[in-house]
Design a protein around this motif. Structure first.
Motif, short mmCIF file in Angstrom:
data_model
loop_
_atom_site.label_atom_id
_atom_site.label_comp_id
_atom_site.label_asym_id
_atom_site.label_seq_id
_atom_site.Cartn_x
_atom_site.Cartn_y
_atom_site.Cartn_z
N LEU A 317 0.82 -1.22 0.00
CA LEU A 317 0.00 0.00 0.00
C LEU A 317 0.85 1.26 0.00
O LEU A 317 0.50 2.27 -0.60
N ASN A 318 1.97 1.19 0.67
CA ASN A 318 2.83 2.38 0.74
C ASN A 318 3.53 2.67 -0.56
O ASN A 318 3.95 3.79 -0.81
N ARG A 319 3.68 1.63 -1.38
CA ARG A 319 4.54 1.81 -2.55
C ARG A 319 3.80 1.92 -3.86
O ARG A 319 4.37 2.22 -4.88
N GLN A 320 2.53 1.61 -3.92
CA GLN A 320 1.85 1.61 -5.21
C GLN A 320 0.95 2.81 -5.40
O GLN A 320 0.43 3.37 -4.44
N ASP A 321 0.77 3.22 -6.69
CA ASP A 321 -0.26 4.19 -7.03
C ASP A 321 -1.48 3.40 -7.45
O ASP A 321 -1.40 2.50 -8.29
N ALA A 358 -25.86 3.17 -5.19
CA ALA A 358 -25.13 4.37 -5.65
C ALA A 358 -23.79 3.95 -6.23
O ALA A 358 -23.38 2.80 -6.04
N TYR A 359 -23.16 4.88 -6.91
CA TYR A 359 -21.84 4.61 -7.50
C TYR A 359 -20.78 5.34 -6.69
O TYR A 359 -20.93 6.51 -6.35
N ILE A 360 -19.70 4.61 -6.40
CA ILE A 360 -18.56 5.22 -5.70
C ILE A 360 -17.28 4.81 -6.43
O ILE A 360 -17.27 3.78 -7.12
N LYS A 361 -16.26 5.63 -6.22
CA LYS A 361 -14.99 5.36 -6.92
C LYS A 361 -14.04 4.69 -5.94
O LYS A 361 -13.57 5.31 -4.96
N VAL A 362 -13.75 3.43 -6.21
CA VAL A 362 -12.94 2.66 -5.26
C VAL A 362 -12.04 1.70 -6.02
O VAL A 362 -12.24 1.44 -7.21
N ASP A 363 -11.07 1.18 -5.27
CA ASP A 363 -10.32 0.01 -5.77
C ASP A 363 -11.01 -1.20 -5.14
O ASP A 363 -11.07 -1.30 -3.90
N SER A 439 -4.74 -0.46 11.19
CA SER A 439 -3.70 0.32 10.51
C SER A 439 -3.85 0.19 9.00
O SER A 439 -3.77 1.17 8.25
N LEU A 440 -4.09 -1.04 8.55
CA LEU A 440 -4.33 -1.32 7.13
C LEU A 440 -5.57 -0.58 6.64
O LEU A 440 -5.56 0.06 5.59
N ALA A 441 -6.66 -0.73 7.42
CA ALA A 441 -7.93 -0.11 7.01
C ALA A 441 -7.78 1.39 6.90
O ALA A 441 -8.28 2.04 5.98
N SER A 442 -7.07 1.97 7.85
CA SER A 442 -6.85 3.43 7.84
C SER A 442 -6.06 3.83 6.60
O SER A 442 -6.34 4.86 5.97
N LYS A 443 -5.06 3.03 6.24
CA LYS A 443 -4.26 3.32 5.06
C LYS A 443 -5.10 3.26 3.80
O LYS A 443 -4.97 4.09 2.91
N VAL A 444 -5.96 2.24 3.71
CA VAL A 444 -6.84 2.08 2.54
C VAL A 444 -7.78 3.29 2.44
O VAL A 444 -8.02 3.82 1.36
N ALA A 445 -8.36 3.69 3.57
CA ALA A 445 -9.26 4.86 3.59
C ALA A 445 -8.51 6.08 3.06
O ALA A 445 -9.03 6.88 2.27
N GLU A 446 -7.25 6.21 3.48
CA GLU A 446 -6.42 7.37 3.04
C GLU A 446 -6.23 7.33 1.53
O GLU A 446 -6.29 8.37 0.86
N ILE A 447 -5.99 6.14 0.97
CA ILE A 447 -5.80 5.98 -0.48
C ILE A 447 -7.06 6.41 -1.22
O ILE A 447 -6.99 6.96 -2.32
N HIS A 448 -8.25 6.18 -0.59
CA HIS A 448 -9.52 6.54 -1.22
C HIS A 448 -9.91 7.98 -0.94
O HIS A 448 -11.03 8.38 -1.26
#
Lengths: 477, 254
Positions: A317-321, A358-363, A439-448
């Motif tokens: 998660l830290n390294r990818q776009d 509804a539509y949301i933009k996610v990975d 910690s993971l979930a928080s990181k994912v939320a940040e990416i979104h």
């Protein structure tokens, strides 16, 4: 070379040059004008005497039968001298009349004339030049008097020494003014240079203190000029440096904590694994004991596996776009509910899902990971009921997971997204937890582009929610 | 630290060099200009007139009334006057003195002015030629007067008791102003009628006007040519009670 010295030198050069030039121009201009006026006066005097002589010659010619010009002039000048008509006897003017061969007919000059008539062309010309006679300056005017076909030369001298003396006086006065002005200028330049460079010296000292570690050092902004602007910019720079240092310090501390916690988390299961493996290796154990030991080894092994998987996820998660795509939220939630059904059924947990379309933009994978981690946490908190809500609030889509688990106290909530942090370590270890899920979930939320919000009451339950912007697909039908 | 001291010393010495250098340079430049001025030889050209042959006539030059009026305005203004050599076309000194003597002789012999003036033995006769144009820089090269008509000869005939001053236009040779003063009891203007003098002076110029003149015992004036020019005659009494001064002149009335 210091700025002070540069300013001082430059000012001295400019001041000296300006004073010298202006003094020279003023004195020269005044002196030239005075000389021109005196020369005009001398010319007038020459002409006056010439007219007097000529008038008298004409008179004498009418009254006598004298024809010799030299005799006529000699008599005329003597007559004039007697009547004091030319100022000849007061020493201010000199008059000389001489023939072509430079033979003197009449002269009041104090000494022999030291020039030759032949050096000058006085045919239809009047010559004037400045000469020194007995230490004084005179304008000498030379011309020819012609009468009855005869010619003689008239030379007059008019004293202009006062002009020279005046010029000398002006030069002396200028010298006094020059040196006094330079002296005052030096003092003023020193004062001005000191005042100008003082803020720069203060700035230099402040920069030195910041370099020594005093990052809160700031300058006082006392003016709106360039120095004031520089001071403001300096303060901004110091503030930015202080913030960056603070961030870097925090980041370094977090890294240190991370490594320390990681080492600790790694050490604990390994200690158990090594211990039980050693026991099996060293001692002959009963089947029951061997099974128990193996069970511990398996348990800790699974925990290590979960830890490594989650660590890998964090690193990735830290390294990818990540490229987000528009997906229907309700279908996404349905998919998650399907994955969790066995687990929830096993744990006899009541699962409720109310999801608005509804539509949301996610990975897809990441978002699924996020929701799975949150629900997994809710399960580990001892919940009997878990709800997954998806609703539209203004222009956002809000996803909430609420449980009736043990809850989290207010002072723990701030830390629960830190890596390896566990509220109840023993409970977490029992459930093979590593303290990395939130910690993971928080990181994912940040990416979104969002963040997790926790509302919890110890003993009653927790609500975790996040908001995502609604996308152009709108509400799916 | 040692370097700083050396630099400070160098800077101080350099500053002194600049200060004193500026002073000496200024002095040096002034001295050079002074020497240049002292050694300069200037010359003014003029057209020297050969002696006029006795009996040779001059070409008479006449001026329009407007020109006369303008010249008179300049003559009576505060403009600075300078002596000069006669320009092309102007009277020589001899011609000016002769003109003055002739005029005076005529006026005295025809009883317009007292004959006793002629009988006075003038111990001094002098003439000065003045230019009323502004003077350009001296020394000036050939600068003939822009208009030679603006110059005048001032001819003075003087003895102990009588003084006659005449202003003669350097181009035309006409007498435009006469001032006669006498401290002699034998030479006075008691019997001179200013009106007669005006009439004769009028004839001398060939002027005519139907305008009414101003007439008093000691003063008369008349204008001509649509008030462009005029003639003024007056006499003044002296301490003795006799009229010892008479003045008549062309004037600009515009």
């Amino acid at each position: 070379m210091k700025l002070f010295v540069k300013i001082f030198l430059f000012s001295m050069i400019v001041l000296s040059a300006a004073l010298s030039l202006s003094g020279y121009l003023l004195i020269m201009s005044s002196y030239k004008n005075a000389v021109v006026q005196e020369t005009q006066r001398a010319m007038d005097q020459y002409q006056f005497i010439k007219f007097l002589i000529q008038s008298d010659i004409i008179n004498q010619q009418d009254e006598t039968d004298k024809n010799n010009l030299s005799d006529l002039i000699s008599a005329s000048l003597s007559n004039m001298e007697n009547q004091n008509l030319t100022g000849l006897s007061n020493g201010i003017n000199y008059v000389s009349v001489f023939s072509k061969g430079q033979k003197s007919i009449y002269s009041t000059f104090p000494s022999d004339l030291d020039f030759k008539i032949s050096d000058y062309d006085v045919n239809q010309k009047i010559i004037n030049k400045i000469e020194q006679i007995q230490g004084r300056a005179y304008v000498e005017v030379l011309g020819k008097i012609t009468q009855s076909g005869q010619a003689v030369y008239l030379l007059t001298a008019t004293d202009i020494q006062s002009v020279i003396d005046q010029k000398e006086g002006m030069v002396r006065n200028f010298g006094t003014i020059y040196f006094i002005t330079i002296g005052i200028g030096i003092v003023l330049v020193i004062i001005f240079s000191t005042l100008l460079t003082r803020p720069l010296r203060k700035m230099s000292a402040a920069a030195g203190r910041i370099a020594d570690g005093n990052y809160s050092e700031r300058l006082r902004v006392l003016s709106n000029d360039e120095i004031g602007e520089l001071s403001k910019m300096f303060n901004m720079m110091a503030e930015t440096i202080e913030e960056r240092i603070f961030e870097l310090s925090n980041a370094a501390k977090q890294k240190e904590d991370f490594v320390s916690n990681f080492a600790h988390e790694l050490k604990t299961p390994l200690t158990s694994v090594i211990g039980y493996a050693d026991m099996i290796y060293q001692k002959p154990l009963s089947r029951e004991d061997t099974k128990n030991a193996a069970a511990y080894i398996l348990d800790e092994g699974l925990r290590l596996e979960a830890l490594s998987i989650k660590l890998m996820d964090l690193i990735v998660l830290n390294r990818q776009d990540f490229v987000l795509e528009e997906l229907p939220a309700d279908e996404l939630m349905q998919s998650i509910a399907g994955t969790l059904k066995p687990l929830l059924s096993n744990e006899k947990i009541k699962f409720k899902m109310e999801v608005v379309k509804a539509y949301i933009k996610v990975d897809y994978d990441l978002f699924k990971t996020l929701l799975l981690n949150l629900i997994d946490n809710a399960v580990k908190a001892g919940s009997t009921e878990i709800s997954l809500i998806g609703e539209i609030m203004q222009k956002n889509y809000r996803v909430s997971i609420s449980d009736n688990g043990c809850g989290i106290s207010a002072d723990e909530i701030e830390r629960i997204t830190e890596a390896f942090y566990m509220v109840d370590k023993s409970r977490a270890r029992k459930q093979h937890g590593a303290g990395l899920g939130l910690s993971l979930a928080s990181k994912v939320a940040e990416i979104h582009g969002t963040r997790l919000e926790f509302i919890s009451t110890p003993g009653k339950g927790t609500v975790v929610s996040l908001s995502l912007p609604l996308e152009g697909g709108g509400v799916s039908v | 630290m040692f370097k700083q001291r050396i630099l400070a010393t160098v800077v101080a010495l350099f500053s002194l060099f600049i200060v004193f250098g500026g002073w000496f340079l200024t002095n040096e430049l002034l001295d050079r200009q002074h020497v240049k001025l002292m050694n300069k030889v200037n010359s003014i050209d003029f057209n020297e007139k050969l002696d006029v042959e006795p009996g040779a006539g001059r070409t008479k030059t006449s001026l329009s009334t407007k020109e006369i009026a303008n010249i008179l305005k300049v003559w009576t203004s505060d403009r600075i006057r300078h002596y000069h050599e006669p320009y092309e076309g102007q009277l020589t000194m001899e011609e000016a003195i002769n003109a003055a003597n002739s005029w005076l002789s005529y006026f005295c012999k025809n009883d317009i002015l007292p004959k006793e003036i002629l009988e006075s033995d003038f111990t001094q006769t002098n003439a000065f030629l003045y230019d009323t144009n502004p003077v350009s820089q001296v020394p000036a090269m050939i600068t003939p007067a822009p208009d030679p008509a603006y110059s005048f000869w001032s001819v003075n005939l003087i003895n102990r008791e009588v003084s006659v001053q005449l202003m003669i236009n350097a181009l035309t040779g006409e007498i435009w102003m006469v001032d006669i003063s006498s401290s002699s009891l034998e030479v006075n203007f008691d019997n001179i009628k200013v009106w007669d003098v005006l009439e004769q002076y009028e004839k001398y110029f060939g002027l005519f006007s139907s305008d009414e003149p101003k007439r008093e015992e000691a003063y008369a004036s008349k204008s001509y040519e649509n008030n462009q020019i005029g003639i003024t005659v007056y006499k003044k009494a002296g301490e003795s009670g006799h009229y010892g001064t008479i003045h008549f002149s062309l004037t600009s009335t515009h």
